[in-house]
Write a protein that holds these residues in place. Sequence first.
Motif, PDB file in Angstrom:
ATOM      1  N   ALA A 382      -2.348  -5.981   2.568  1.00  0.00           N
ATOM      2  CA  ALA A 382      -2.024  -4.665   2.013  1.00  0.00           C
ATOM      3  C   ALA A 382      -3.354  -3.929   1.806  1.00  0.00           C
ATOM      4  O   ALA A 382      -4.411  -4.552   1.818  1.00  0.00           O
ATOM      5  N   PRO A 383      -3.313  -2.612   1.589  1.00  0.00           N
ATOM      6  CA  PRO A 383      -4.571  -1.860   1.419  1.00  0.00           C
ATOM      7  C   PRO A 383      -5.437  -2.377   0.279  1.00  0.00           C
ATOM      8  O   PRO A 383      -6.648  -2.185   0.285  1.00  0.00           O
ATOM      9  N   ASP A 384      -4.838  -3.060  -0.688  1.00  0.00           N
ATOM     10  CA  ASP A 384      -5.670  -3.562  -1.792  1.00  0.00           C
ATOM     11  C   ASP A 384      -6.265  -4.926  -1.486  1.00  0.00           C
ATOM     12  O   ASP A 384      -6.880  -5.545  -2.349  1.00  0.00           O
ATOM     13  N   GLY A 385      -6.028  -5.411  -0.263  1.00  0.00           N
ATOM     14  CA  GLY A 385      -6.651  -6.664   0.125  1.00  0.00           C
ATOM     15  C   GLY A 385      -5.843  -7.897  -0.238  1.00  0.00           C
ATOM     16  O   GLY A 385      -6.356  -9.006  -0.160  1.00  0.00           O
ATOM     17  N   SER A 386      -4.598  -7.694  -0.622  1.00  0.00           N
ATOM     18  CA  SER A 386      -3.752  -8.857  -0.899  1.00  0.00           C
ATOM     19  C   SER A 386      -2.899  -9.166   0.322  1.00  0.00           C
ATOM     20  O   SER A 386      -2.624  -8.293   1.143  1.00  0.00           O
TER      21      SER A 386
END
Length: 1108
Positions: A382-386
């Motif tokens: 995901a864009p948050d790096g998860s």
Amino acid sequence: MSDSQPSSSSSANSNLSGELPKQYKPAEHEQRIRAKWDAAKAFHADPQRVLKGEAKPYAIVIPPPNVTDRLHLGHALNNTLQDVLARSHRMMGYETLWMPGTDHAGIATQAVVERRLKKDENLTRQQLGREKFIAKVQSFKDEYEAIITEQLKLMGCSCDWDRQRFTMDDVCARAVREAFFRLFKDGLIYRGKRLVNWDPVLQTAVADDECYDEEIDSFFYYLRYPLVHASAPTGGGAFQAPRQMTPVTWNELARRGYPGAENHPGEQQAWVTVATTRPETYLGDTAVAINPKDPRAKSLRGLFIDLPLVGRIIPILEDDYVVLPAAMQEDPEEAKKDPKAMFATGFLKVTPAHDANDYELGFRHKAAIEACGNAVLINIFAPDGSISDKHGWTDIGDAHLFVGLKREAARKKVLEEFKARAVGSSSNSLLAETKPYRHSVKHSDRSKAIIEPYLSDQWYVKVTDDRLAPAANRALVEEQTSKQQSSKQQIKTNGDGSLKFYPARYAKTYEQWHDNIRDWCISRQLWWGHRVPVWTKHLLQLPIDKSETNDKAASDSFANTDDPANPEDFPWSECALQSSHDPATGAWISHACPPAGRPDIIEALEAKGYVQDTDVLDTWFSSALWPMSTMGWPNPALAGKDFEGLLQAFNPTTTLCTAREIITLWVSRMVMFNRYLMPEAWPPSEPRASARAATAPDLTTGGQGRGPLPFRNVFIHAVIQDGEGRKMSKSLGNGLDPLDIIASHGSDAMRFTLCQMTTQTQDVRMPMQKDPSTGRNTSPKFDLGRNFANKLWNAARFTMSMLGGTTHPTSDIPHPTSLVDKWMLSRLATAVSEATAAIEQFEYSNYAQSVYDLLWRDFCDWYLEAIKPTVASDPRQQAVLRASLDTILRLLHPIMPYVTEAIYEQVRLLPAASIDGLTLAAPRKGDLLCTAGWPTAAPSLRDAAAEAAFERTRSLVTALREARSQHQVAPKRKVTLHAPASLLKPDEAALVQTLALVETIDTGTQPTGAVAITFEGKQLFLSNLRDAAAATAPGATGSVNDAERERLTKLIADSEKSIATLEGRLNNPGYAQKAPPAMVKQTQDQLAKAKADRDAAKAALAALGSNA
RNA sequence: GGGCGGGUAGCUCAGUUGGCUAGAGCAUUCGCUUUACAUGCGAAGGGUCCCGGGUUCGAGUCCCGGCCUGCCUACCA
């Protein structure tokens, strides 16, 4: 004249030295002087003077400082150097524009404000909302823009403050819109899905230059990937679910000839081992690759990998990108130097969605990957790096236990799971091994987060197009380009071959950048910046074959098709249109860029469901337009009355002055945009005056990359480091605030020191100290400038005390006749030409040094000292004195504007006489030195004979002073010199008497008890060194003799050394034959002198006798 | 990996196409409240020009190699 301190000028005719303090106090003058400059609009550039042919243009655009912070010393250097250029050329008669402004600095400013918001209010920008957040940034910007402007003004920058711009103001915004529209329409801006540097904290793409590399201690992990057979369904195509896979055993591999397979239990499932630093990305693996030269490659053909937990079947690709393990290479010893070869297993996991090289590799083998039923790109973040199953990853399998974990946690979890699980039914863990490994990893400048290569849709400028980067390289002057001109006769278009770098070596940086350039990602997922002027709509029911995702004809035909629902009622023809296809949803996406300044079209688009892109543009997009946008492009009339004629008069500008890190980020892009966007025939014609025709030239033509340059010269100055060679930075606490320096030393002192440091080198060091009284950082280096300003102040004070009382006109005596006056004028003439030449070549240090020596060494140390006895009664000398000071003030003004202006207020009121050959034009505005003429000196003022005679006299004075010092003659004591009458001409003798404190020159014989000095191989004598009492005091004579003996002995030794060197040279047979005769003659003269000096010293020593 | 700099006095740096006995400022030492300036004046000491070769009559300067150091850029399983 609106003088804020009228009392000082009204009293200028009286004796001034009594009124002026002994020390120059910058704080007492700077503000007042600045007010006078402002009141006279001294720095306001009038384009009409250029267009009417009254003056030549000289223009500089400021590298707009970021509004993120106060200016630091690097800015002080940069702007001082620009101001020196602006002020000197203004004095030289150019109509000079220095365009000021600031940069919104998108990501940098946003990051600062976000941090502040978190700290002060514990809010994120998302919690605050876009509108309120931008308002916050706006007020932050206002705050810092004001500080920066104030700093520049205090530094004395002679910007045209009425024209100050900001990269996001209305005028600049219009330029951005126009430029974007043009490039978009011409297909040079496009939408692309690429791997970008993703900052998972700020959640935006960042440019390479917004990243830094940092070495971290990490590990290489060795993962075992089980081998399987996978049967393709009949008829080819993708595998069908449920997938049929059966394990491959070591026995089978052994049969296939796999080296080493026999070492494993034959009936167990076989595997290959991949080495990786990022195990968590295995979820996105779509292949494993092996080098075709690898002996194992052949036996693996037709086999597949069963990706653990995910259950994805992925192919084994053969690609020579894969590094062979060191042991397999032709030269294993050599290979050991390559850490990659040392760590490699020969199998590379291929994760195209999360690694730039894998991306390339994946698309080289697109068919093989898709044959397994997988997309090349499987994005697992995901864009948050998860880890996420919502952004392109669908075949989760047993890997759902990783979903939702952040990168670091996911890595840990993957390793745990791999360790706990085995290949097939064997006891071999999926995690084979872990080795420590240190390597550098890209981090985001602003958030410090580790950069994630991340797939996303971004806007790009196709700078690789011939009209952009290659056109920028064609701009270089011939001697600075490595490109061969295809033909001498080749017609050069406007702007070709006229861009010149100083120092020249930077042309190489510039050229290589363009040779290796990649398309420029200009979109940023930020809120602070110019919003991307594209309106987008997803169109789901288009009658276009969706499988033709990259078919250009299809997209073109779409682009020319109106919204099918309403083909007639929309002004499509005015919009620039592009389309793209989203394979995930199957939708066609229409992108419309309306022309600049057409709110009606925007309204219509939005009514149709088009939505503006939420991204903003890279800061450098607006910076790239700076030399155009600040002058009102594309429509000066729209920008306002003050913009009339600006572009015609001042674009191309003359010089860009900046730091080397900016060459690629900014210089390059300004050249590309100026050349692409400005009309090919620009300025419209020469002389520029004809550009004032009734119809303004159309500034929206161009588009071939053959337009004019934004500037002709690029001067790259040094970077200031601290005393240890580190960059100055806030975090290190080693930065210097220009205002602190101004407070402690004065603006002029800071400027002088900075100029004096500016050589052609790439960095300069500035040792930093804490000022104990204020606690602020400062540097002792600035004492040099402060002392110099003070010296000038006192020289002027003295000059005025000499001339302030004079009332008689001195205009009838333009030809000085005394040696010292002729010498002084000759020195002035030399310094004028040195200073002028140095400025033209951007040799700031030479310029500063030249004027420093002129004022301090020549004017103060020698001229003023020499004329003290005579000037009061010699009107000719008074004229030279005044002209000398005036010239020095003018030469120095560009570096030290305040103190020179302050002195000029007084000096201009002194009676003056013109000196033949020396031109000192009157000020143009408000009696201000900053608008006075640059001095010019005719060659006739150069007087070699006077310089030689003075030089000779000076060396005698030095010798006498040395003897005085050595013999401890009381400082004020006047001595007697014994020398032949032929030695000195009368005015030379007078100088010696004044400067060496000689009472009389006795042409008679040597008296007893006198000490000898050697001069030009002759013995001269000094007597009357002490008064009678001291001379007869016990030990007095002895001490004189001892000192003299010591001095003579050393002199003899030095002479002998010189003689040996010089004789050696002359005795070399090749020397007389090959060296130029003048050189040989010079050596012979030197030898003769050395011998004479030695002999004279020996004789003197003998005469002293032994001192038993 | 590629490119570009720097290495000269205790410190910060000049040294222009090879031609001085290698310079400046600061610091140090000595002497000076000298009527413009003590933020000053006069004088002095201080150098293996990173190392090794080469070209040349002559190298701090040009060429080759090496060592140290900085910056930019690319890459990094």
